[in-house]
Design a protein around this motif. Structure first.
Motif, PDB file in Angstrom:
ATOM      1  N   SER A 244       0.816  -1.228   0.000  1.00 25.17           N
ATOM      2  CA  SER A 244       0.000   0.000   0.000  1.00 25.17           C
ATOM      3  C   SER A 244       0.846   1.274   0.000  1.00 25.17           C
ATOM      4  CB  SER A 244      -0.952   0.003   1.202  1.00 25.17           C
ATOM      5  OG  SER A 244      -0.213   0.148   2.395  1.00 25.17           O
ATOM      6  N   ILE A 245       2.181   1.141  -0.022  1.00 24.44           N
ATOM      7  CA  ILE A 245       3.053   2.327  -0.110  1.00 24.44           C
ATOM      8  C   ILE A 245       2.854   2.984  -1.470  1.00 24.44           C
ATOM      9  CG2 ILE A 245       5.457   3.135  -0.169  1.00 24.44           C
ATOM     10  CD1 ILE A 245       6.139   0.844   1.794  1.00 24.44           C
ATOM     11  N   LYS A 246       2.704   4.305  -1.451  1.00 22.44           N
ATOM     12  CA  LYS A 246       2.467   5.059  -2.689  1.00 22.44           C
ATOM     13  C   LYS A 246       3.699   5.908  -2.991  1.00 22.44           C
ATOM     14  CE  LYS A 246      -2.419   5.238  -1.581  1.00 22.44           C
ATOM     15  NZ  LYS A 246      -3.452   6.005  -0.873  1.00 22.44           N
ATOM     16  N   TYR A 247       4.599   5.349  -3.794  1.00 21.53           N
ATOM     17  CA  TYR A 247       5.814   6.092  -4.133  1.00 21.53           C
ATOM     18  C   TYR A 247       5.466   7.226  -5.088  1.00 21.53           C
ATOM     19  CZ  TYR A 247       8.368   2.349  -1.865  1.00 21.53           C
ATOM     20  OH  TYR A 247       8.839   1.467  -0.930  1.00 21.53           O
ATOM     21  N   THR A 248       5.713   8.431  -4.640  1.00 24.06           N
ATOM     22  CA  THR A 248       5.348   9.616  -5.415  1.00 24.06           C
ATOM     23  C   THR A 248       6.285  10.758  -5.047  1.00 24.06           C
ATOM     24  OG1 THR A 248       3.514  11.094  -5.971  1.00 24.06           O
ATOM     25  CG2 THR A 248       3.667  10.422  -3.682  1.00 24.06           C
ATOM     26  N   GLU A 249       6.285  11.780  -5.852  1.00 21.41           N
ATOM     27  CA  GLU A 249       7.145  12.928  -5.570  1.00 21.41           C
ATOM     28  C   GLU A 249       6.549  13.749  -4.431  1.00 21.41           C
ATOM     29  OE1 GLU A 249       8.748  16.744  -8.017  1.00 21.41           O
ATOM     30  OE2 GLU A 249       8.601  14.876  -9.162  1.00 21.41           O
ATOM     31  N   LEU A 250       7.399  14.178  -3.505  1.00 19.68           N
ATOM     32  CA  LEU A 250       6.946  14.996  -2.383  1.00 19.68           C
ATOM     33  C   LEU A 250       7.719  16.311  -2.349  1.00 19.68           C
ATOM     34  CD1 LEU A 250       6.887  12.248   0.417  1.00 19.68           C
ATOM     35  CD2 LEU A 250       4.911  13.126  -0.829  1.00 19.68           C
ATOM     36  N   LYS A 251       7.063  17.339  -1.825  1.00 21.81           N
ATOM     37  CA  LYS A 251       7.716  18.653  -1.685  1.00 21.81           C
ATOM     38  C   LYS A 251       7.898  18.928  -0.191  1.00 21.81           C
ATOM     39  CE  LYS A 251       4.486  20.724  -4.223  1.00 21.81           C
ATOM     40  NZ  LYS A 251       3.685  19.746  -4.963  1.00 21.81           N
ATOM     41  N   ILE A 252       8.914  18.306   0.390  1.00 22.30           N
ATOM     42  CA  ILE A 252       9.194  18.443   1.826  1.00 22.30           C
ATOM     43  C   ILE A 252      10.595  19.028   1.989  1.00 22.30           C
ATOM     44  CG2 ILE A 252       9.444  17.223   4.020  1.00 22.30           C
ATOM     45  CD1 ILE A 252       7.540  15.073   2.907  1.00 22.30           C
ATOM     46  N   TYR A 253      10.679  20.091   2.788  1.00 25.57           N
ATOM     47  CA  TYR A 253      11.961  20.781   2.992  1.00 25.57           C
ATOM     48  C   TYR A 253      12.253  20.910   4.485  1.00 25.57           C
ATOM     49  CZ  TYR A 253      11.358  22.172  -1.892  1.00 25.57           C
ATOM     50  OH  TYR A 253      11.185  22.172  -3.260  1.00 25.57           O
ATOM     51  N   GLY A 254      13.473  20.559   4.847  1.00 27.39           N
ATOM     52  CA  GLY A 254      13.922  20.729   6.228  1.00 27.39           C
ATOM     53  C   GLY A 254      15.155  21.614   6.259  1.00 27.39           C
ATOM     54  N   PHE A 255      15.093  22.703   7.034  1.00 28.41           N
ATOM     55  CA  PHE A 255      16.213  23.640   7.152  1.00 28.41           C
ATOM     56  C   PHE A 255      16.689  23.696   8.603  1.00 28.41           C
ATOM     57  CE2 PHE A 255      13.629  25.171   3.589  1.00 28.41           C
ATOM     58  CZ  PHE A 255      14.591  25.316   2.595  1.00 28.41           C
ATOM     59  N   ASP A 256      17.964  23.939   8.760  1.00 27.99           N
ATOM     60  CA  ASP A 256      18.528  24.190  10.087  1.00 27.99           C
ATOM     61  C   ASP A 256      19.823  24.975   9.894  1.00 27.99           C
ATOM     62  OD1 ASP A 256      17.902  22.714  13.023  1.00 27.99           O
ATOM     63  OD2 ASP A 256      19.897  23.599  12.818  1.00 27.99           O
ATOM     64  N   LYS A 257      20.091  25.887  10.820  1.00 28.26           N
ATOM     65  CA  LYS A 257      21.302  26.714  10.674  1.00 28.26           C
ATOM     66  C   LYS A 257      22.572  25.948  11.044  1.00 28.26           C
ATOM     67  CE  LYS A 257      21.229  28.876  15.258  1.00 28.26           C
ATOM     68  NZ  LYS A 257      21.212  30.149  15.991  1.00 28.26           N
ATOM     69  N   ASP A 258      22.396  24.800  11.711  1.00 32.50           N
ATOM     70  CA  ASP A 258      23.524  23.983  12.155  1.00 32.50           C
ATOM     71  C   ASP A 258      23.767  22.866  11.140  1.00 32.50           C
ATOM     72  OD1 ASP A 258      25.327  22.304  13.411  1.00 32.50           O
ATOM     73  OD2 ASP A 258      24.364  22.406  15.366  1.00 32.50           O
ATOM     74  N   TYR A 259      24.923  22.893  10.494  1.00 33.03           N
ATOM     75  CA  TYR A 259      25.233  21.892   9.464  1.00 33.03           C
ATOM     76  C   TYR A 259      25.239  20.469  10.052  1.00 33.03           C
ATOM     77  CZ  TYR A 259      27.474  19.421   5.633  1.00 33.03           C
ATOM     78  OH  TYR A 259      27.740  18.531   4.624  1.00 33.03           O
ATOM     79  N   LYS A 260      25.696  20.345  11.307  1.00 37.65           N
ATOM     80  CA  LYS A 260      25.721  19.031  11.958  1.00 37.65           C
ATOM     81  C   LYS A 260      24.315  18.438  12.037  1.00 37.65           C
ATOM     82  CE  LYS A 260      27.149  16.642  16.169  1.00 37.65           C
ATOM     83  NZ  LYS A 260      27.420  16.789  17.600  1.00 37.65           N
ATOM     84  N   MET A 261      23.331  19.297  12.340  1.00 33.22           N
ATOM     85  CA  MET A 261      21.942  18.832  12.425  1.00 33.22           C
ATOM     86  C   MET A 261      21.435  18.363  11.054  1.00 33.22           C
ATOM     87  SD  MET A 261      20.483  18.737  15.357  1.00 33.22           S
ATOM     88  CE  MET A 261      21.984  18.013  15.951  1.00 33.22           C
ATOM     89  N   ILE A 262      21.804  19.081  10.007  1.00 34.11           N
ATOM     90  CA  ILE A 262      21.396  18.704   8.653  1.00 34.11           C
ATOM     91  C   ILE A 262      22.002  17.348   8.281  1.00 34.11           C
ATOM     92  CG2 ILE A 262      21.657  19.317   6.193  1.00 34.11           C
ATOM     93  CD1 ILE A 262      19.447  20.888   7.692  1.00 34.11           C
ATOM     94  N   GLU A 263      23.248  17.129   8.693  1.00 31.24           N
ATOM     95  CA  GLU A 263      23.891  15.831   8.459  1.00 31.24           C
ATOM     96  C   GLU A 263      23.152  14.711   9.189  1.00 31.24           C
ATOM     97  OE1 GLU A 263      28.082  16.193   9.540  1.00 31.24           O
ATOM     98  OE2 GLU A 263      28.581  15.759   7.445  1.00 31.24           O
ATOM     99  N   ILE A 264      22.803  14.976  10.451  1.00 39.00           N
ATOM    100  CA  ILE A 264      22.077  13.992  11.267  1.00 39.00           C
ATOM    101  C   ILE A 264      20.710  13.692  10.654  1.00 39.00           C
ATOM    102  CG2 ILE A 264      20.858  13.720  13.489  1.00 39.00           C
ATOM    103  CD1 ILE A 264      23.316  15.068  14.819  1.00 39.00           C
ATOM    104  N   ALA A 265      19.993  14.752  10.266  1.00 39.82           N
ATOM    105  CA  ALA A 265      18.662  14.584   9.657  1.00 39.82           C
ATOM    106  C   ALA A 265      18.757  13.743   8.383  1.00 39.82           C
ATOM    107  CB  ALA A 265      18.055  15.947   9.353  1.00 39.82           C
ATOM    108  N   GLY A 266      19.759  14.030   7.569  1.00 39.31           N
ATOM    109  CA  GLY A 266      19.946  13.283   6.320  1.00 39.31           C
ATOM    110  C   GLY A 266      20.217  11.808   6.566  1.00 39.31           C
ATOM    111  N   LYS A 267      21.050  11.523   7.571  1.00 43.89           N
ATOM    112  CA  LYS A 267      21.371  10.129   7.902  1.00 43.89           C
ATOM    113  C   LYS A 267      20.150   9.407   8.460  1.00 43.89           C
ATOM    114  CE  LYS A 267      26.335  10.719   8.567  1.00 43.89           C
ATOM    115  NZ  LYS A 267      27.407  10.974   9.527  1.00 43.89           N
TER     116      LYS A 267
END
Length: 368
Positions: A244-267
């Motif tokens: 039932s998973i619906k693979y589709t394009e999504l428009k989701i953006y996550g921002f943070d001023k701390d590069y370390k946090m962006i790395e963690i979020a990505g992982k």
């Protein structure tokens, strides 16, 4: 069978709506609990699919007791062979009492466990009860002398999806992030921006919801240790969830001023193969330049629990007025422990929802 789904105080309505969509009729919803009926093995499906529940309990019994003798007698009246084998490990996990004659938690735990074992010895015709196989965790609630005993089918709380190997300093619980998304009414066709994404919980929960990925798909549950566990049944439910998973394009953006946090979020997103559906980027809130007329900003800005941090948080809330100017037609859902957030943000919210998560009181401010 009677079920109780546990959630943070204040999320009962959102959880009830989830259950209604799964065709359950709600019997009662208050005090962080939603009660309903279902078939015998539906806790497989419930644990796998519910986004805002913390745990799924089976209600074992209910009776009144004002003495330990009455408590012992009430527990031994329950037919325990319907739930336990003759060698299961019994844990009285928690006791909660309010406005009741019985209140000593350690004594209640001891009496309840002893009564369960006495009844099992009698029913199985055994002299001694050896706790060897499976983990059976029970909770006892006593309110106004009414005793309710429940069996926990979940184990580790349902907010532990499995993707968040790395966290920020004050991570938002996954079930609360999911509740914000459901309450805001976000759908996959809309853009979603989180300007304070931290370890990525809100964008990741949004991606899972947008793609219709069951939140419990990649984790284990305590019922898998039980004597009556049916692996084929669970595999079938998991296969249905995957189909039932619906693979589709999504428009989701996550921002943070701390590069370390962006790395963690990505992982964290990579752990569930969601990285290609979410755009994580190191950026200050005032530097976000996305061109969308409408959409959703769902975020968890800094709380500032300590006085010094509180002043810093209030300054950030004032700076968030920039978002309202840049994205005036967006819908906003902002969670914080600050009761005066609206004053600093410069707008009174359309809705303010109070949530109690453990010892922490939070507020969801919604701007339509």
């Amino acid at each position: 069978m009677e079920y109780i789904a546990l959630c943070a105080l204040g999320l009962e309505k959102i959880l009830s709506n989830e259950l209604k969509k799964m065709n359950y009729k709600i019997e009662k919803a208050n005090d962080g609990m939603v009660e309903f009926y279902g078939n015998d093995y539906e806790y497989y499906k419930l644990n796998l699919n519910l986004r805002t529940a913390e745990r799924i309990f089976i209600k074992i019994g209910e009776f009144y007791a004002e003495t330990f003798d009455e408590l012992f007698s009430g527990i031994t009246d329950i037919k325990w062979v319907d739930f336990l084998p003759k060698n299961g490990k019994i844990i009285i996990d928690k006791v909660r009492t309010s406005k009741s004659v019985l209140y000593n938690q350690s004594v209640i735990q001891s009496v309840v466990k002893k009564a369960i074992i006495e009844r099992l010895k009698k029913e199985y015709k055994i002299n001694s009860y050896l706790e060897e196989a499976g983990i059976y965790k029970f909770r006892v609630y006593i309110k106004k002398n009414k005793v309710t005993i429940v069996l926990d089918t979940t184990g580790e709380g349902l907010h532990k999806r499995g993707y968040r190997k790395l966290v920020s300093q004050a991570p938002l619980r996954e079930t609360i992030a999911a509740a914000m998304i459901l309450k805001a009414g976000w759908k996959r066709k809309h853009v979603l921006i989180d300007p304070f994404c931290g370890s990525g919980t809100i964008p990741i929960e949004a991606a899972m919801y947008g793609l219709n990925i069951a939140p419990g798909l990649y984790r284990h549950f305590v019922f898998e240790s039980w004597h009556n566990f049916n692996k084929n049944r669970l595999d079938k439910i998991k296969k249905e969830a995957i189909d039932s998973i619906k693979y589709t394009e999504l428009k989701i953006y996550g921002f943070d001023k701390d590069y370390k946090m962006i790395e963690i979020a990505g992982k964290n997103a990579e752990n569930f193969n969601l990285d290609k559906y979410i755009n994580f980027e190191k950026n200050n809130m005032e530097s976000i330049k996305l061109d969308y007329d409408e959409g959703y900003i769902i975020t968890n800005p800094p709380y500032g629990e300590r006085l010094k941090d509180k002043k810093h948080a209030e300054k950030i809330y004032e700076q968030m007025r920039y978002l309202r100017k840049k994205y005036p037609k967006f819908k906003y859902s902002i969670i914080t422990s600050h009761e005066d957030f609206e004053k600093f943000f410069g707008n009174k919210s359309d809705k303010k929802k109070k949530i109690i998560n453990g010892k922490q009181t939070l507020y969801i401010y919604e701007y339509k």
